[in-house]
Design a protein around this motif. Structure first.
Motif, short mmCIF file in Angstrom:
data_model
loop_
_atom_site.label_atom_id
_atom_site.label_comp_id
_atom_site.label_asym_id
_atom_site.label_seq_id
_atom_site.Cartn_x
_atom_site.Cartn_y
_atom_site.Cartn_z
N LYS A 1 0.84 -1.19 0.00
CA LYS A 1 0.00 0.00 0.00
C LYS A 1 0.88 1.26 0.00
CE LYS A 1 -3.53 2.40 2.64
NZ LYS A 1 -4.27 2.47 3.89
N GLN A 2 0.61 2.20 -0.92
CA GLN A 2 1.39 3.43 -0.99
C GLN A 2 1.15 4.28 0.25
OE1 GLN A 2 1.35 5.66 -4.69
NE2 GLN A 2 1.58 7.58 -3.57
N VAL A 3 2.26 4.68 0.90
CA VAL A 3 2.16 5.53 2.09
C VAL A 3 2.77 6.91 1.86
CG1 VAL A 3 2.00 3.65 3.76
CG2 VAL A 3 4.24 4.50 3.10
N ALA A 4 3.62 7.03 0.84
CA ALA A 4 4.24 8.33 0.55
C ALA A 4 4.71 8.38 -0.90
CB ALA A 4 5.41 8.60 1.49
N LYS A 5 4.74 9.59 -1.43
CA LYS A 5 5.29 9.85 -2.77
C LYS A 5 6.23 11.03 -2.63
CE LYS A 5 3.60 11.63 -7.09
NZ LYS A 5 2.40 11.81 -7.91
N VAL A 6 7.51 10.82 -2.93
CA VAL A 6 8.55 11.84 -2.79
C VAL A 6 8.91 12.34 -4.18
CG1 VAL A 6 10.88 12.32 -1.96
CG2 VAL A 6 9.45 10.66 -0.75
N CYS A 7 8.80 13.65 -4.38
CA CYS A 7 9.04 14.23 -5.70
C CYS A 7 9.95 15.45 -5.58
CB CYS A 7 7.71 14.62 -6.34
SG CYS A 7 7.85 15.29 -7.98
N ARG A 8 11.07 15.45 -6.33
CA ARG A 8 11.93 16.64 -6.36
C ARG A 8 11.28 17.67 -7.25
NH1 ARG A 8 17.26 15.78 -8.97
NH2 ARG A 8 16.29 16.72 -10.75
N THR A 9 11.13 18.88 -6.76
CA THR A 9 10.46 19.94 -7.51
C THR A 9 11.41 21.03 -7.97
OG1 THR A 9 9.89 21.10 -5.47
CG2 THR A 9 8.26 19.56 -6.33
N SER B 1 -2.80 11.62 5.34
CA SER B 1 -2.05 12.19 6.46
C SER B 1 -1.48 13.57 6.16
CB SER B 1 -0.91 11.25 6.86
OG SER B 1 -1.41 10.01 7.27
N GLY B 2 -1.70 14.07 4.95
CA GLY B 2 -1.21 15.41 4.61
C GLY B 2 0.03 15.35 3.75
N SER B 3 0.89 16.35 3.93
CA SER B 3 2.11 16.40 3.13
C SER B 3 3.26 16.97 3.95
CB SER B 3 1.88 17.25 1.88
OG SER B 3 1.61 18.57 2.25
N LEU B 4 4.46 16.75 3.44
CA LEU B 4 5.68 17.28 4.02
C LEU B 4 6.41 18.07 2.95
CD1 LEU B 4 7.02 14.00 5.72
CD2 LEU B 4 5.77 15.84 6.84
N ARG C 1 9.89 19.05 6.86
CA ARG C 1 8.96 19.75 7.74
C ARG C 1 7.51 19.41 7.42
NH1 ARG C 1 11.42 23.86 10.49
NH2 ARG C 1 13.51 24.36 9.83
N LYS C 2 6.69 19.46 8.45
CA LYS C 2 5.24 19.34 8.29
C LYS C 2 4.62 20.55 8.97
CE LYS C 2 1.26 16.41 8.81
NZ LYS C 2 0.80 15.05 8.93
N ASN C 3 3.94 21.40 8.19
CA ASN C 3 3.32 22.62 8.72
C ASN C 3 4.32 23.44 9.54
OD1 ASN C 3 0.89 21.72 7.60
ND2 ASN C 3 0.32 20.67 9.49
#
Length: 190
Positions: A96-104, A121-124, A137-139
């Motif tokens: 199950k996918q729990v996170a997607k990390v993308c360089r922007t 769960s939101g984003s970081l 960081r988160k928020n």
């Protein structure tokens, strides 16, 4: 070493790094490349040199690796998403996918920037450079920091994580960021 006073200071002694850090600092871990490993593999030790995680790469077309706890069955699989416009890694647990990390970050710009989608769960947000520190960081709350230790024989990273966050998941996210970083293998003075 003023920047590292909050992060901790890695001291190389034989094959196991130890750490000196301030009393109020966060737990610090060392991520070291294993010698003579067919695909990229790392050992993760705590500040006392005790192994807590192992990271082992898999020989596949896309970069793929597993973060696994030493004393638990907890593990995360990380796989590079091929044919994505921006370098992207998908973190899964039990399929199950729990996170997607993308360089922007666009080419050549610093600091590096990353978005991490955690689904419901939101984003970081992560930014920085491995030569100083990439913060996650988160928020606007600091979750973790990862940095490359300089002047080490094997590739070594310091990793610091806040106590109230999932260590294994943040380690998986941090290693995804390490894999996307264009400065790997380069000398910061060059």
């Amino acid at each position: 070493m003023g920047k590292r006073s909050l992060l901790g200071k890695c001291l190389e002694t034989s094959s196991t790094p130890t750490f000196e850090f301030e009393q109020n600092s966060l737990p610090v871990y060392a991520i070291r490349l294993k010698p003579f490993y067919v695909s990229r593999g790392y050992s993760v030790t705590d500040s006392k040199g005790v192994p807590v995680f192992r990271i082992h790469g898999k020989l596949r077309f896309a970069r793929t690796f597993v973060v696994q706890g030493i004393q638990s069955s907890l593990s995360y699989d990380i796989r590079e998403k091929l044919f994505a416009i921006d370098p992207t890694y998908i973190v899964t647990q039990q399929g199950k996918q729990v996170a997607k990390v993308c360089r922007t970050t666009t080419s050549g710009q610093f600091p590096e920037r990353f978005t991490i989608d955690l689904g419901v769960s939101g984003s970081l947000i992560a930014s920085g450079s491995l030569f100083s520190a990439i913060t996650i960081r988160k928020n606007d709350v600091l979750c973790a920091k990862i940095w490359r230790e300089q002047e080490t024989f094997r590739e070594t990273f310091g990793f610091e994580v806040a106590n109230n966050f999932d260590l294994a998941l943040l380690l998986s996210i941090a290693m995804s960021i390490v894999e996307t970083d264009r400065s790997r293998g380069k000398n910061p003075g060059a």
